[in-house]
Design a protein around this motif. Structure first.
Motif, short mmCIF file in Angstrom:
data_model
loop_
_atom_site.label_atom_id
_atom_site.label_comp_id
_atom_site.label_asym_id
_atom_site.label_seq_id
_atom_site.Cartn_x
_atom_site.Cartn_y
_atom_site.Cartn_z
N LYS A 72 -113.46 46.03 -8.08
CA LYS A 72 -113.79 47.33 -7.50
C LYS A 72 -113.74 47.22 -5.98
CE LYS A 72 -114.78 49.25 -11.43
NZ LYS A 72 -113.70 49.93 -12.07
N LYS A 74 -115.04 48.86 -2.53
CA LYS A 74 -116.13 49.72 -2.04
C LYS A 74 -115.94 50.00 -0.56
CE LYS A 74 -119.28 47.97 -5.47
NZ LYS A 74 -120.47 48.55 -5.99
N ASN A 75 -116.48 51.13 -0.11
CA ASN A 75 -116.44 51.43 1.32
C ASN A 75 -117.69 50.83 1.96
OD1 ASN A 75 -118.48 53.24 0.68
ND2 ASN A 75 -117.21 55.04 0.97
N GLY A 78 -121.02 51.46 0.45
CA GLY A 78 -121.31 50.90 -0.87
C GLY A 78 -120.77 51.73 -2.02
N ASP A 79 -120.05 52.81 -1.72
CA ASP A 79 -119.47 53.66 -2.77
C ASP A 79 -118.18 53.03 -3.29
OD1 ASP A 79 -121.47 55.58 -2.21
OD2 ASP A 79 -120.22 56.48 -0.64
N THR A 80 -117.98 53.06 -4.61
CA THR A 80 -116.73 52.57 -5.17
C THR A 80 -115.64 53.59 -4.91
OG1 THR A 80 -117.90 51.35 -6.90
CG2 THR A 80 -115.58 51.85 -7.30
N LYS A 133 -114.33 45.14 0.26
CA LYS A 133 -114.64 46.35 1.02
C LYS A 133 -113.43 46.78 1.82
CE LYS A 133 -119.60 45.91 1.49
NZ LYS A 133 -120.73 45.90 2.42
N LYS A 138 -112.84 57.59 -0.20
CA LYS A 138 -112.05 57.87 -1.40
C LYS A 138 -111.07 59.02 -1.12
CE LYS A 138 -112.85 57.81 -6.28
NZ LYS A 138 -113.86 57.75 -7.31
#
Length: 152
Positions: A72, A74-75, A78-80, A133, A138
């Motif tokens: 995964k 993530k930014n 911490g968002d996927t 990261k 998104k």
């Protein structure tokens, strides 16, 4: 009908054994006329020192691509924002880009974007899991040009 199948099944191993039981032809006697001398075996190696494999030892801080593909992404919040589908190698063997899948559901309708590999920040969390990261959102990945493989 059942009798024919039974006879055919029983006969197959017997017929195969007959082929093994054949005797090889008798050896021929050597000729008395002199023949040309056989060439001497080659004594030089066909592999050049420059083309020999270069062995490698594990270095601290390396990552296995087999472990990164599927990770995964993530930014910084911490968002996927996606997951790594492919790692693209340059001609010199270095990692050139990562193809990240964005959106979609179970791979359907997924938008693929290639980002330069050096733009990824790869680290390990306190449990030893890989953390990838990318400093973007998104929505920015969805708006990026879609990656397609060029057929050659």
């Amino acid at each position: 009908m059942k009798l024919k199948v039974l006879v055919a099944t029983a006969a197959a191993p017997i017929l195969a054994t007959v082929a093994y039981a054949q005797t090889p032809p008798a050896p021929t006697t050597p000729s008395t006329t002199p023949s040309a001398a056989a060439p001497a075996p080659a004594t030089t190696s066909t592999t050049d020192a420059a083309s020999a494999p270069q062995w490698y030892a594990h270095q601290q801080g390396e990552w296995r691509t087999s472990k990164l593909v599927g990770s995964k992404v993530k930014n910084n919040a911490g968002d996927t924002i996606g997951d790594i589908n492919e790692i693209i190698l340059a001609n010199d063997g270095s990692a050139a880009a990562a193809v990240i899948g964005v959106g979609g559901f179970l791979g359907m309708g997924e938008h693929q974007v290639a980002v330069q590999f050096k733009s990824l920040k790869i680290d390990r969390d306190s449990n030893g899991n890989d953390v990838v990261k990318l400093d973007t959102t998104k929505d920015a990945l969805k708006a990026a040009p879609e990656w397609t493989w060029q057929s050659s």
